[in-house]
Design a protein around this motif. Structure first.
Motif, PDB file in Angstrom:
ATOM      1  N   ASP A   1       0.858  -1.197   0.000  1.00 10.27           N
ATOM      2  CA  ASP A   1       0.000   0.000   0.000  1.00 10.27           C
ATOM      3  C   ASP A   1       0.891   1.244   0.000  1.00 10.27           C
ATOM      4  O   ASP A   1       1.743   1.402   0.868  1.00 10.27           O
ATOM      5  CB  ASP A   1      -0.911  -0.017   1.239  1.00 10.27           C
TER       6      ASP A   1
ATOM      7  N   SER B   1      -7.344   3.862  -0.974  1.00  7.50           N
ATOM      8  CA  SER B   1      -7.073   2.421  -0.971  1.00  7.50           C
ATOM      9  C   SER B   1      -8.332   1.593  -1.201  1.00  7.50           C
ATOM     10  O   SER B   1      -8.243   0.440  -1.622  1.00  7.50           O
ATOM     11  CB  SER B   1      -6.415   2.006   0.343  1.00  7.50           C
TER      12      SER B   1
ATOM     13  N   ASP C   1       2.142   2.724   3.305  1.00  3.29           N
ATOM     14  CA  ASP C   1       1.253   3.876   3.124  1.00  3.29           C
ATOM     15  C   ASP C   1       1.231   4.769   4.364  1.00  3.29           C
ATOM     16  O   ASP C   1       1.233   5.998   4.250  1.00  3.29           O
ATOM     17  CB  ASP C   1      -0.149   3.339   2.830  1.00  3.29           C
TER      18      ASP C   1
ATOM     19  N   HIS D   1       1.985   8.739   4.735  1.00  2.34           N
ATOM     20  CA  HIS D   1       1.090   9.756   5.301  1.00  2.34           C
ATOM     21  C   HIS D   1       1.802  10.563   6.394  1.00  2.34           C
ATOM     22  O   HIS D   1       1.555  11.752   6.553  1.00  2.34           O
ATOM     23  CB  HIS D   1      -0.167   9.101   5.886  1.00  2.34           C
TER      24      HIS D   1
ATOM     25  N   HIS E   1      -1.526   2.684  -5.023  1.00  2.00           N
ATOM     26  CA  HIS E   1      -1.203   4.077  -5.356  1.00  2.00           C
ATOM     27  C   HIS E   1       0.115   4.409  -4.674  1.00  2.00           C
ATOM     28  O   HIS E   1       0.579   3.641  -3.822  1.00  2.00           O
ATOM     29  CB  HIS E   1      -2.298   5.033  -4.850  1.00  2.00           C
TER      30      HIS E   1
ATOM     31  N   THR F   1       2.116   7.012  -2.093  1.00  5.42           N
ATOM     32  CA  THR F   1       1.745   7.888  -0.984  1.00  5.42           C
ATOM     33  C   THR F   1       2.902   8.806  -0.619  1.00  5.42           C
ATOM     34  O   THR F   1       4.020   8.329  -0.395  1.00  5.42           O
ATOM     35  CB  THR F   1       1.353   7.070   0.263  1.00  5.42           C
TER      36      THR F   1
ATOM     37  N   HIS G   1      -2.093  10.711  -1.016  1.00  7.65           N
ATOM     38  CA  HIS G   1      -1.661   9.888  -2.149  1.00  7.65           C
ATOM     39  C   HIS G   1      -1.381  10.765  -3.359  1.00  7.65           C
ATOM     40  O   HIS G   1      -1.825  11.901  -3.402  1.00  7.65           O
ATOM     41  CB  HIS G   1      -2.757   8.871  -2.512  1.00  7.65           C
TER      42      HIS G   1
HETATM   43 ZN    ZN Z   1      -3.209   5.959   2.305  1.00  6.02          ZN
END
Ligand code: ZN
Ligand code: MG
Length: 367
Positions: free
Chosen positions: A45, A86, A259, A263, A302, A304, A328
């Protein structure tokens, strides 16, 4: 005796003849021989190429990812052509449709769509999900649930019971056990034949049958904060159980927290999670190489963080990395593939094509 030898010789010649005849067919059968029995989809992720490169720079060894030669790019935008989350990204790969952000197993008109996990189950294959988030989180949920909002974690947990999934491993115990509706889904799982375990040692002891491993109340801790080898071990355990089905299996394994590092704009978090994910990739590839009948796909939903690398000392020099967002981005993400049918993943395509290609590989038809 002589008669037996003579008969054996005739049989032997017949076999050779039959093999020779088959050879001509063999050429046309290359499509068929590229049909794997098992498919393992691994999702990092938030894993873009900069994240992978950061891990390569920080590692003291080559990544398992670097051993793969069939590589493509996935275009990740959602149904509106905007930056995906996501849920929409997971649903695209799980169900083959672009949808709105937040949608779990629903199309853009909020209609339920069947996931590859469900198609596999209906065709008699075994199935499994592994994640380092809660197992009810957007990415794994997209493969099993149908909900208008990714935040409906307790409803997503309930959706697990509408399926024949054989193995699921991750965090999220509370979504099954401490619910607003008062239902105890742990009991329901046990009634349906699942062995429910809540720690990694107990998981290691399960050697056959259905497994629900809910290894933390919420998400698993980051690997840097004590998760240990949970992800590589969970991937290995899922394979050990699922491969006992002679019809084959579909398994999704997620490195969920790459991910979360993105973030947080925390490169250490990104790199440690990515290296842990790569360790799981190593375990999966080791099985696939021995098995010879397993297609492995490794990709992301994706990127991030809009990560860029400005120098090589990514963990030691704070000016070496730059995040351009705490959300993202829309850049393409890599798709690595290994095993029978891996060539089909070369090229540049929409994320929904990953679903189509996996379905084709398993010989499953959309209904
Ligand atoms: Zn995310
Ligand atoms: Mg995820």
């Amino acid at each position: 005796m002589r008669q037996i030898i003579k008969t054996s010789l005739i049989l032997f010649s017949l076999t050779i003849f039959a093999l020779a005849c088959q050879q001509e067919v063999e050429v046309e059968k290359t499509v068929d021989s590229a049909k794997p029995r098992n498919v393992i989809l691994m999702i990092g992720d938030g894993m873009g190429v900069a994240q992978i490169q950061a891990a390569i720079l920080a590692a003291d060894h080559a990544l398992n990812l670097e051993s793969l030669n069939n590589i493509g790019f996935s275009k990740t935008n959602n149904a509106e052509g905007k930056i995906t989350d996501s849920a929409a990204g997971g649903t695209a790969m799980a169900c083959g449709v672009k949808t709105y952000n937040g949608a779990i197993g629903l199309d853009a008109n909020k209609q339920p769509v069947k996931s590859i996990l469900h198609y596999a189950e209906d065709a008699g294959l075994a199935s499994g999900l592994v994640a380092t988030s809660t197992i009810t989180h957007a990415t794994p949920a997209s493969f099993i649930a149908h909900e208008e909002s990714r935040k409906s974690y307790q409803a997503i947990a309930r959706d697990f019971l509408d399926t024949d999934i054989d193995v699921f491993i991750g965090g999220g115990y509370n979504d099954f056990a401490k619910r607003d509706d008062g239902l105890n889904l742990i009991d329901s799982l046990t009634t349906r034949g699942y062995q429910v375990v809540t720690d990694q040692a107990a998981m290691a002891d399960i050697k056959t049958g259905k497994l629900a491993a809910l290894l933390n109340e919420g998400p698993m801790p980051p690997v840097a904060l004590g998760r240990g080898d949970m992800l590589p071990n969970a991937a290995t355990k899922a394979i050990e159980l699922l491969k006992q089905d002679p019809d084959g299996f579909f398994l999704m394994v997620e490195g969920s927290q790459i991910d979360w590092g993105g973030h947080e704009n925390n490169i250490g978090y990104v790199v440690t999670e990515l290296l842990d994910f790569d360790k799981a990739i190593g375990q999966v590839l080791e099985f696939a190489r021995q098995d010879g009948n397993t297609l492995v796909i490794i990709t992301a939903d994706h990127e991030t963080g809009g990560l860029s690398l400005l120098d090589v000392d990514v963990l030691g020099d704070s000016t070496a990395v730059n995040f351009s967002t705490d959300y993202h981005t829309g850049v393409m993400v890599p798709v690595y593939a290994y095993g029978p049918g891996a060539e089909a993943f070369r090229g540049t395509y929409e994320n929904t094509a990953i679903f189509d290609k996996m379905m084709t590989a398993l010989g499953l038809d959309k209904q």
